[in-house]
Every structure is written in C-alpha cells, then in structure tokens.
Design a protein around this motif. Structure first.
Motif, PDB file in Angstrom:
ATOM      1  N   ILE A  13      40.633  41.634 -40.649  1.00  0.00           N
ATOM      2  CA  ILE A  13      40.192  41.355 -39.280  1.00  0.00           C
ATOM      3  C   ILE A  13      40.502  39.907 -38.911  1.00  0.00           C
ATOM      4  O   ILE A  13      41.017  39.617 -37.820  1.00  0.00           O
ATOM      5  CB  ILE A  13      38.682  41.648 -39.135  1.00  0.00           C
ATOM      6  CG1 ILE A  13      38.428  43.155 -39.234  1.00  0.00           C
ATOM      7  CG2 ILE A  13      38.155  41.104 -37.806  1.00  0.00           C
ATOM      8  CD1 ILE A  13      36.948  43.523 -39.275  1.00  0.00           C
ATOM      9  N   LEU A  14      40.214  38.982 -39.812  1.00  0.00           N
ATOM     10  CA  LEU A  14      40.499  37.569 -39.539  1.00  0.00           C
ATOM     11  C   LEU A  14      41.995  37.349 -39.337  1.00  0.00           C
ATOM     12  O   LEU A  14      42.413  36.611 -38.433  1.00  0.00           O
ATOM     13  CB  LEU A  14      39.985  36.694 -40.684  1.00  0.00           C
ATOM     14  CG  LEU A  14      38.463  36.616 -40.876  1.00  0.00           C
ATOM     15  CD1 LEU A  14      38.115  35.790 -42.100  1.00  0.00           C
ATOM     16  CD2 LEU A  14      37.786  36.041 -39.643  1.00  0.00           C
ATOM     17  N   VAL A  39      34.116  48.596 -38.049  1.00  0.00           N
ATOM     18  CA  VAL A  39      34.586  47.340 -37.468  1.00  0.00           C
ATOM     19  C   VAL A  39      33.419  46.544 -36.899  1.00  0.00           C
ATOM     20  O   VAL A  39      33.307  45.336 -37.103  1.00  0.00           O
ATOM     21  CB  VAL A  39      35.641  47.603 -36.378  1.00  0.00           C
ATOM     22  CG1 VAL A  39      35.896  46.341 -35.541  1.00  0.00           C
ATOM     23  CG2 VAL A  39      36.944  48.062 -37.016  1.00  0.00           C
ATOM     24  N   ARG A  40      32.540  47.219 -36.173  1.00  0.00           N
ATOM     25  CA  ARG A  40      31.398  46.525 -35.568  1.00  0.00           C
ATOM     26  C   ARG A  40      30.495  45.907 -36.637  1.00  0.00           C
ATOM     27  O   ARG A  40      29.958  44.813 -36.455  1.00  0.00           O
ATOM     28  CB  ARG A  40      30.618  47.495 -34.688  1.00  0.00           C
ATOM     29  CG  ARG A  40      31.328  47.811 -33.372  1.00  0.00           C
ATOM     30  CD  ARG A  40      30.630  48.895 -32.600  1.00  0.00           C
ATOM     31  NE  ARG A  40      31.238  49.098 -31.279  1.00  0.00           N
ATOM     32  CZ  ARG A  40      31.055  50.173 -30.532  1.00  0.00           C
ATOM     33  NH1 ARG A  40      30.278  51.160 -30.971  1.00  0.00           N
ATOM     34  NH2 ARG A  40      31.637  50.270 -29.349  1.00  0.00           N
ATOM     35  N   LYS A  44      29.901  41.867 -36.947  1.00  0.00           N
ATOM     36  CA  LYS A  44      28.563  41.283 -36.962  1.00  0.00           C
ATOM     37  C   LYS A  44      28.415  40.328 -38.139  1.00  0.00           C
ATOM     38  O   LYS A  44      27.876  39.207 -37.990  1.00  0.00           O
ATOM     39  CB  LYS A  44      27.514  42.395 -37.044  1.00  0.00           C
ATOM     40  CG  LYS A  44      26.074  41.869 -37.028  1.00  0.00           C
ATOM     41  CD  LYS A  44      25.074  43.016 -37.089  1.00  0.00           C
ATOM     42  CE  LYS A  44      23.638  42.489 -37.087  1.00  0.00           C
ATOM     43  NZ  LYS A  44      22.655  43.597 -37.165  1.00  0.00           N
ATOM     44  N   ASP A  45      28.900  40.723 -39.314  1.00  0.00           N
ATOM     45  CA  ASP A  45      28.829  39.857 -40.497  1.00  0.00           C
ATOM     46  C   ASP A  45      29.650  38.586 -40.295  1.00  0.00           C
ATOM     47  O   ASP A  45      29.207  37.481 -40.639  1.00  0.00           O
ATOM     48  CB  ASP A  45      29.327  40.595 -41.736  1.00  0.00           C
ATOM     49  CG  ASP A  45      28.387  41.724 -42.168  1.00  0.00           C
ATOM     50  OD1 ASP A  45      27.221  41.719 -41.721  1.00  0.00           O
ATOM     51  OD2 ASP A  45      28.835  42.596 -42.927  1.00  0.00           O
ATOM     52  N   LEU A  46      30.858  38.735 -39.751  1.00  0.00           N
ATOM     53  CA  LEU A  46      31.734  37.584 -39.545  1.00  0.00           C
ATOM     54  C   LEU A  46      31.141  36.612 -38.530  1.00  0.00           C
ATOM     55  O   LEU A  46      31.266  35.388 -38.676  1.00  0.00           O
ATOM     56  CB  LEU A  46      33.116  38.045 -39.086  1.00  0.00           C
ATOM     57  CG  LEU A  46      33.953  38.786 -40.142  1.00  0.00           C
ATOM     58  CD1 LEU A  46      35.184  39.419 -39.503  1.00  0.00           C
ATOM     59  CD2 LEU A  46      34.368  37.828 -41.264  1.00  0.00           C
ATOM     60  N   ALA A  47      30.475  37.151 -37.504  1.00  0.00           N
ATOM     61  CA  ALA A  47      29.816  36.284 -36.516  1.00  0.00           C
ATOM     62  C   ALA A  47      28.650  35.537 -37.160  1.00  0.00           C
ATOM     63  O   ALA A  47      28.447  34.346 -36.901  1.00  0.00           O
ATOM     64  CB  ALA A  47      29.344  37.120 -35.329  1.00  0.00           C
ATOM     65  N   LEU A  51      32.449  32.721 -38.522  1.00  0.00           N
ATOM     66  CA  LEU A  51      33.904  32.781 -38.622  1.00  0.00           C
ATOM     67  C   LEU A  51      34.568  33.288 -37.344  1.00  0.00           C
ATOM     68  O   LEU A  51      35.772  33.079 -37.157  1.00  0.00           O
ATOM     69  CB  LEU A  51      34.318  33.669 -39.798  1.00  0.00           C
ATOM     70  CG  LEU A  51      33.817  33.198 -41.178  1.00  0.00           C
ATOM     71  CD1 LEU A  51      34.260  34.176 -42.262  1.00  0.00           C
ATOM     72  CD2 LEU A  51      34.320  31.797 -41.482  1.00  0.00           C
ATOM     73  N   ILE A  52      33.809  33.952 -36.487  1.00  0.00           N
ATOM     74  CA  ILE A  52      34.373  34.450 -35.231  1.00  0.00           C
ATOM     75  C   ILE A  52      33.424  34.141 -34.076  1.00  0.00           C
ATOM     76  O   ILE A  52      32.237  33.873 -34.273  1.00  0.00           O
ATOM     77  CB  ILE A  52      34.653  35.979 -35.268  1.00  0.00           C
ATOM     78  CG1 ILE A  52      33.346  36.758 -35.467  1.00  0.00           C
ATOM     79  CG2 ILE A  52      35.674  36.325 -36.346  1.00  0.00           C
ATOM     80  CD1 ILE A  52      33.523  38.268 -35.307  1.00  0.00           C
TER      81      ILE A  52
END
Length: 214
Positions: A13-14, A39-40, A44-47, A51-52
C-alpha cells in the motif's frame, strides 16, 4: 522499501501511494487484488502509525470520498541517499580536520539550529514553547511529544522522541547526540536539560527532562 523480501500488504500500500501520489481505498483494493475490508483495516493501522494521511473529497451531492497519501513519515520509510551523503560528508571532514576543528564544525551547526528554533519559539510560556518545539521536531521526522513531568516543583516537562531523523548519522558519529543535547539546552537557555533515555543505548526512545532554572 528494499525488495529483499516479499512485501507485506502494508508495504504494498505504501509503495502504491508513493507511485500514484494518492488513491482511494477502492482503488487500492483493485490494484492489489485484495478485499476492500482488508484494505480499510490496513489503512487504519497505517494512519495510526502516522505513515499516511487522508483527505475528504466531495464530488457532487454524494458522500465524500477519502483519498489517502503518504505522510512525511511515510515517505521516510523508503530508501534515501541523503543519510549516506551526510555520513560520507562527516567522514571526509573528520579525515581532513583536526579533532578540535571537526568538533567546532558540529558545534557551529547546532548553534545555528538552536538560533533558528529560538526565533520560531518566541517568548511564550515554557509549556507553549515546548509544544511548539515538539511540533517543529515532529515535522522534521523525530516523532516528538511533550508531557508534564510528574511530581516536579516548579513544573517541569519531558520531551520524548520515538524516532531519530538522524539515526544513520548518530550510529556512525555518536558525538552528534551530545550536540543534540546541547541543541535543546541552547534553544531553552532558561532551562536545565537532562537526557533521560537514549535510542543509541538500545532504548525505544530518546527523552529529555526540561526543568526551569531556579
């Protein structure tokens, strides 16, 4: 992100966001051939990890669509030649200059940085200045937070940094960390600054106790 292993879904995703600039969750799911629900969950984890970032885009009368993009911290996950250049430059300077002159170069750089910080912090209360300093450090990639230090009179504070934006440099030149301590002391001349935690010692954060001078 180095391709030495099969990328995880989060890494994929990144990488996708790096290549495309931004994308919706549906577009990410389609590009990676995985479920929208998965994906959602990853977004959520990346936010949460910082990182996003997301932005709501309204088109017509329908519900807004959320577009996701890399944060500054997210971009830092990808290889960069900047750290290597900085380490090589310091290597060259340490070879060309006598030890005292090399130390003088480092000290001069940190004094300039402290002057810049002081101008940006202004003349507010210590709590306000530390919040602003933490925000400046956060923007530079240090993942900085400031909290009141418990059971201190007069009130004192702790600045905690969970990520070192100059980690590669610090590993090769640990003396740089001593100048980081001096940087905080010169930025806050009305305070006593003490290091409480140190990433380079294997701890998971750097910490600085900030106490007003009596």
């Amino acid at each position: 992100m180095p391709p030495a292993h099969s990328p995880t879904t989060k890494e994929a995703i990144l990488s996708l966001l790096l290549e495309q600039g931004q994308a919706t969750s549906a577009a990410i799911a389609e590009a990676l051939a995985i479920s929208l629900q998965a994906v959602r969950r990853h977004l959520k984890d990346l936010a949460t990890e910082g990182l996003i970032e997301q932005e709501a885009v309204v088109a017509g009368l329908g519900r807004p669509q959320y577009h996701f993009r890399l944060s500054r911290q997210g971009r830092s996950q990808f290889p960069s030649s900047h750290d290597r250049f900085a380490v090589d430059l310091l290597d060259s300077l340490s070879e060309m200059l006598p030890p005292q002159e090399f130390e003088a170069v480092l000290a001069h750089q940190w004094r300039r940085k402290a002057e810049t910080y002081r101008r940006q912090l202004g003349q507010g209360s210590l709590a306000d200045r530390l919040q602003q300093l933490a925000a400046l450090r956060q923007a530079e990639g240090f993942m900085a937070e400031v909290h009141p230090a418990p059971d201190r009179s007069p009130p004192a504070f702790v600045i905690t940094e969970y990520n070192c934006a100059i980690a590669s440099v610090a590993e090769s030149f640990p003396r740089v960390c001593d100048h980081e301590l001096a940087l905080f002391a010169e930025t806050l001349p009305d305070c006593h600054v003490e290091r409480t935690h140190w990433l380079i010692d294997g701890e998971h954060r750097c910490g600085y106790l900030i106490q007003p001078q009596p």
